[in-house]
Write a protein that holds these residues in place. Structure first.
Motif, PDB file in Angstrom:
ATOM      1  N   ALA A 183      -9.635  20.805   9.585  1.00  0.00           N
ATOM      2  CA  ALA A 183     -10.918  20.817   8.490  1.00  0.00           C
ATOM      3  C   ALA A 183     -10.417  21.412   7.213  1.00  0.00           C
ATOM      4  CB  ALA A 183     -11.704  21.961   9.050  1.00  0.00           C
ATOM      5  N   PHE A 184      -9.422  22.180   7.094  1.00  0.00           N
ATOM      6  CA  PHE A 184      -8.980  22.839   5.919  1.00  0.00           C
ATOM      7  C   PHE A 184      -8.125  21.807   5.111  1.00  0.00           C
ATOM      8  CE2 PHE A 184     -10.938  26.715   5.688  1.00  0.00           C
ATOM      9  CZ  PHE A 184     -10.837  27.510   6.786  1.00  0.00           C
ATOM     10  N   VAL A 185      -7.336  21.028   5.906  1.00  0.00           N
ATOM     11  CA  VAL A 185      -6.653  19.808   5.325  1.00  0.00           C
ATOM     12  C   VAL A 185      -7.626  18.785   4.955  1.00  0.00           C
ATOM     13  CG1 VAL A 185      -5.052  18.037   5.730  1.00  0.00           C
ATOM     14  CG2 VAL A 185      -4.491  20.176   6.582  1.00  0.00           C
ATOM     15  N   LYS A 186      -8.492  18.510   5.768  1.00  0.00           N
ATOM     16  CA  LYS A 186      -9.610  17.497   4.985  1.00  0.00           C
ATOM     17  C   LYS A 186     -10.251  17.969   4.017  1.00  0.00           C
ATOM     18  CE  LYS A 186     -11.426  13.432   6.437  1.00  0.00           C
ATOM     19  NZ  LYS A 186     -10.683  12.465   6.543  1.00  0.00           N
ATOM     20  N   LEU A 187     -10.530  19.247   3.770  1.00  0.00           N
ATOM     21  CA  LEU A 187     -11.173  19.622   2.670  1.00  0.00           C
ATOM     22  C   LEU A 187     -10.386  19.657   1.147  1.00  0.00           C
ATOM     23  CD1 LEU A 187     -13.455  21.151   0.908  1.00  0.00           C
ATOM     24  CD2 LEU A 187     -12.427  23.342   1.785  1.00  0.00           C
ATOM     25  N   TYR A 188      -8.930  19.937   1.544  1.00  0.00           N
ATOM     26  CA  TYR A 188      -7.980  19.705   0.788  1.00  0.00           C
ATOM     27  C   TYR A 188      -7.675  18.570   0.004  1.00  0.00           C
ATOM     28  CZ  TYR A 188      -3.464  20.007  -1.353  1.00  0.00           C
ATOM     29  OH  TYR A 188      -2.064  19.897  -2.272  1.00  0.00           O
ATOM     30  N   GLU A 189      -7.767  17.444   0.915  1.00  0.00           N
ATOM     31  CA  GLU A 189      -7.692  16.299   0.540  1.00  0.00           C
ATOM     32  C   GLU A 189      -8.870  15.595  -0.445  1.00  0.00           C
ATOM     33  OE1 GLU A 189      -5.042  14.303   4.428  1.00  0.00           O
ATOM     34  OE2 GLU A 189      -7.131  14.310   4.257  1.00  0.00           O
TER      35      GLU A 189
ATOM     36  N   MET B 274       0.968  -1.167  -0.015  1.00  0.00           N
ATOM     37  CA  MET B 274      -0.124   0.071  -0.027  1.00  0.00           C
ATOM     38  C   MET B 274       0.998   1.458  -0.052  1.00  0.00           C
ATOM     39  SD  MET B 274      -2.866   1.233   2.755  1.00  0.00           S
ATOM     40  CE  MET B 274      -3.797  -0.298   2.370  1.00  0.00           C
ATOM     41  N   ASP B 275       0.547   2.230  -1.018  1.00  0.00           N
ATOM     42  CA  ASP B 275       1.231   3.322  -0.924  1.00  0.00           C
ATOM     43  C   ASP B 275       1.311   4.312   0.406  1.00  0.00           C
ATOM     44  OD1 ASP B 275       0.452   3.997  -4.402  1.00  0.00           O
ATOM     45  OD2 ASP B 275       2.093   2.826  -3.413  1.00  0.00           O
ATOM     46  N   LYS B 276       2.459   4.766   0.816  1.00  0.00           N
ATOM     47  CA  LYS B 276       2.363   5.658   2.102  1.00  0.00           C
ATOM     48  C   LYS B 276       1.674   6.939   1.573  1.00  0.00           C
ATOM     49  CE  LYS B 276       5.758   7.550   5.347  1.00  0.00           C
ATOM     50  NZ  LYS B 276       7.091   7.686   5.824  1.00  0.00           N
ATOM     51  N   LYS B 277       1.081   7.392   2.671  1.00  0.00           N
ATOM     52  CA  LYS B 277      -0.057   8.777   2.534  1.00  0.00           C
ATOM     53  C   LYS B 277       0.759   9.628   2.342  1.00  0.00           C
ATOM     54  CE  LYS B 277      -3.888  11.196   4.633  1.00  0.00           C
ATOM     55  NZ  LYS B 277      -4.786  11.550   5.758  1.00  0.00           N
ATOM     56  N   LYS B 278       0.820  10.448   1.474  1.00  0.00           N
ATOM     57  CA  LYS B 278       1.596  11.759   1.200  1.00  0.00           C
ATOM     58  C   LYS B 278       1.282  12.770   1.973  1.00  0.00           C
ATOM     59  CE  LYS B 278       2.769  15.025  -2.544  1.00  0.00           C
ATOM     60  NZ  LYS B 278       2.440  15.385  -3.835  1.00  0.00           N
ATOM     61  N   LYS B 279       2.225  13.396   2.657  1.00  0.00           N
ATOM     62  CA  LYS B 279       2.203  14.430   3.576  1.00  0.00           C
ATOM     63  C   LYS B 279       1.537  15.753   2.931  1.00  0.00           C
ATOM     64  CE  LYS B 279       5.668  13.558   6.857  1.00  0.00           C
ATOM     65  NZ  LYS B 279       7.180  14.040   7.577  1.00  0.00           N
ATOM     66  N   VAL B 280       0.653  16.373   3.764  1.00  0.00           N
ATOM     67  CA  VAL B 280      -0.093  17.664   3.068  1.00  0.00           C
ATOM     68  C   VAL B 280       1.016  18.895   3.463  1.00  0.00           C
ATOM     69  CG1 VAL B 280      -2.026  19.122   3.420  1.00  0.00           C
ATOM     70  CG2 VAL B 280      -2.238  16.671   3.415  1.00  0.00           C
ATOM     71  N   ASN B 281       0.990  19.712   2.726  1.00  0.00           N
ATOM     72  CA  ASN B 281       1.980  20.966   2.680  1.00  0.00           C
ATOM     73  C   ASN B 281       1.132  22.159   3.492  1.00  0.00           C
ATOM     74  OD1 ASN B 281       4.232  19.827   1.525  1.00  0.00           O
ATOM     75  ND2 ASN B 281       3.672  20.626  -0.471  1.00  0.00           N
TER      76      ASN B 281
ATOM     77  N   ASN C 135       1.502  13.543   9.526  1.00  0.00           N
ATOM     78  CA  ASN C 135       0.640  13.964   8.160  1.00  0.00           C
ATOM     79  C   ASN C 135       0.789  15.241   7.442  1.00  0.00           C
ATOM     80  OD1 ASN C 135      -0.583  11.293   8.433  1.00  0.00           O
ATOM     81  ND2 ASN C 135      -2.218  11.993   9.818  1.00  0.00           N
ATOM     82  N   TYR C 136       1.798  16.061   8.255  1.00  0.00           N
ATOM     83  CA  TYR C 136       1.774  17.462   7.774  1.00  0.00           C
ATOM     84  C   TYR C 136       3.257  17.934   7.492  1.00  0.00           C
ATOM     85  CZ  TYR C 136      -2.890  18.413  10.055  1.00  0.00           C
ATOM     86  OH  TYR C 136      -4.169  18.495  10.400  1.00  0.00           O
ATOM     87  N   ASN C 137       3.385  18.600   6.405  1.00  0.00           N
ATOM     88  CA  ASN C 137       4.697  18.957   6.127  1.00  0.00           C
ATOM     89  C   ASN C 137       4.589  20.615   6.175  1.00  0.00           C
ATOM     90  OD1 ASN C 137       7.429  19.227   5.175  1.00  0.00           O
ATOM     91  ND2 ASN C 137       6.621  19.552   3.042  1.00  0.00           N
TER      92      ASN C 137
END
Length: 527
Positions: free
Chosen positions: A123-129, A1-8, A30-32
């Motif tokens: 919340a914004f990260v979730k929306l971005y995803e 399984m691919d590793k989840k990409k960090k969110v900038n 989970n954050y960069n």
């Protein structure tokens, strides 16, 4: 399984300690977290990377937060990035409106609640995803469509070749049919994944026809938040929610053009019962089963805004209470002394001169407390003139050195040639004396206090360094807070006054502390 990409996530603040605080609050695997010390540096990062959200300080030297936000949103590739202003400046309505006009979708005032900030960012990260998932699905659909077109082209070419050469037409048709079936199977799988995202999203999602505005489909969250039934919505062509976009400059709403792609547009909408709610609207055009459609996603922020307003109100009440308690505590002590001696004099029918002197001393102390508190006022008028900072320090040196000699300490001046500054001499003298005397008190016998000035680029620096034991972290976080003191007889206003003086001179105070001593660095911008 691919590793989840960090969110900038981009953190922008010209003060390193503020960046460290934000980094500590938002730390997550989970954050960069990308840090920028100025608006200019933030723009460079935005040119290179995409960000789920930007936390932007308002008051920065050079390019301030408002201008930085405007430049980010003027660029097409970064116009969709949500911006949260984090500021300690005035909370007046016009300043908040200015932030929204600059492109912000949220406004947080210092000091902020870490948990609330984390939940907002989440919340914004979730929306971005979710948006990234939609984009990926759209790209996958496009890719599958291109593959299908490619297969069709190959099939046509092969059919012509078979007609020309009359070779095994039936076998080749069977092979190409199998390829088509596989391509259609992949396309169906992609559509199924989109349906799952559509159904499970906490945001309100509606699919409407671009031809006649007809509602084609809505998800469960849309129905739960609006109060409508699925059967009474599907097929309707009118604007059920009465969507209107807010205009923060004019303090009014305007009609939305759903034919255009939108990103986090602040809107108001109405439920079936007439309840008005607030949300962030994003739209994207798509072709579904041969029909041009618009996918509209609304993230409801009604409860979040109500909670933020209540927290802001409670924070203000708490600050007022703390200031009132501090003033009452500091002024009550000398007033109690004066009252006691007056009652004593009344009972004895006379009063000694030493009692009068003591009461006058206490009254003067109360007056000094009030006077120091008033120096914190933001609207205090400063009498600033163009003058040499070194001359002010040289005039103060005998006074500071005399205080140092009393406790077997020494003061050293390292004054370099500096550009002249617009200064209020009385206020700068007070700032230097407060910090220098604190430094002397922090050292043991034989300690050395160094006062240094120097130019660096467009700034003049004043460093006051002691050789004490340093400042612990808990105390460092509270430094500059009115009525906070570690001294038995202190008012807790000295450093608060220093920060107020620095603010009126467009200067910044930074603190570097460790076991070998503490340095207060005041940075003045050359006018």
């Amino acid at each position: 399984m691919d590793k989840k990409k960090k969110v900038n996530i981009l953190l922008v603040d010209d003060r390193p300690e503020n960046l460290l605080t934000l980094e500590a609050v938002l730390a997550s695997p989970n954050y960069n977290l990308v840090k920028a010390n100025s608006g200019e540096e933030a723009l460079k990062h935005v040119l290179i990377n995409d960000f789920a959200v930007i936390l932007l300080d308002v008051q920065m030297p050079g390019l301030n937060g408002f201008d930085t936000a405007k430049l980010i949103h003027q660029r097409k590739n970064s116009s969709h990035i949500p911006i949260i202003f984090i500021t300690a400046i005035s909370q007046r309505t016009e300043n908040v409106h200015q932030g929204y006009a600059a492109g912000a979708i949220d406004y947080i005032f210092k000091p902020f609640n870490p948990e609330i900030l984390k939940s907002k960012v989440a919340a914004f990260v979730k929306l971005y995803e979710y948006q990234q998932q939609i984009i990926e699905q759209k790209q996958l659909l496009k890719k599958r469509s291109m593959e299908l077109e490619s297969v069709n082209a190959k099939l046509e070419k092969m059919e012509k070749k078979l007609l020309q050469h009359n070779i095994n037409l039936e076998k080749l048709v069977r092979e190409k049919t199998e390829e088509l079936l596989l391509a259609n199977k992949d396309l169906r799988q992609s559509q199924e994944r989109f349906k799952k995202i559509f159904a499970a999203s906490p945001s309100l999602i509606a699919i409407r026809s671009l031809v006649d505005g007809r509602y084609i489909d809505v998800n469960e969250s849309w129905l739960e938040n609006t109060g409508y039934q699925y059967e009474e919505i599907i097929g309707r062509q009118d604007e059920v929610l009465n969507l209107t976009a807010e205009n923060p400059n004019a303090n009014k709403s305007s009609d939305l053009d759903l034919q255009k792609s939108l990103r986090n547009e602040r809107v108001r909408y109405f439920t079936r019962t007439g309840e008005e709610r607030i949300g962030l609207l994003s739209t994207e055009k798509a072709e579904i089963q041969g029909e041009q459609c618009i996918i509209a996603v609304i993230t409801d922020i009604t409860e979040r805004e109500q909670l933020e307003r209540e927290i802001t109100r409670l924070d203000r009440l708490n600050l007022i209470g703390e200031m009132a308690a501090g003033i009452a505590h500091e002024v009550r002590n000398p007033m109690t002394t004066v009252s006691g001696f007056l009652q004593l004099a009344k009972s004895k029918k006379d009063i000694h001169l030493e009692y009068i002197d003591l009461m006058l001393t206490e009254l003067n102390r109360a007056n000094e407390i009030i006077k120091e508190f008033l120096t914190l006022a933001k609207n205090k008028k400063a009498d600033r003139k163009l003058q040499d900072l070194n001359k002010i320090i040289e005039a103060l040196y005998p006074l500071i050195q005399a205080e140092a000699v009393l406790t077997n300490k020494n003061v050293i001046l390292e004054l370099n040639e500096c550009q002249p500054l617009y200064l209020d001499e009385k206020e700068i003298r007070q700032l230097i004396l407060n910090i220098a005397l604190n430094g002397l008190e922090a050292m043991t016998s034989g300690g050395r206090l160094t006062i240094k000035t120097y130019d660096k680029k467009d700034y003049v620096y004043l460093d006051i360094q002691d050789e004490g034991c340093g400042i612990d972290r808990e105390t460092l976080e509270k430094i500059g807070t009115p009525f906070f003191t570690t001294k038995d007889t202190g008012t807790g206003l000295g450093l608060a006054v220093c920060y107020s003086v620095a603010a009126r001179h467009n200067a910044e105070i930074s603190i570097d502390t460790g076991k070998n001593g503490t340095t207060f660095s005041i940075r003045f911008q050359v006018n």
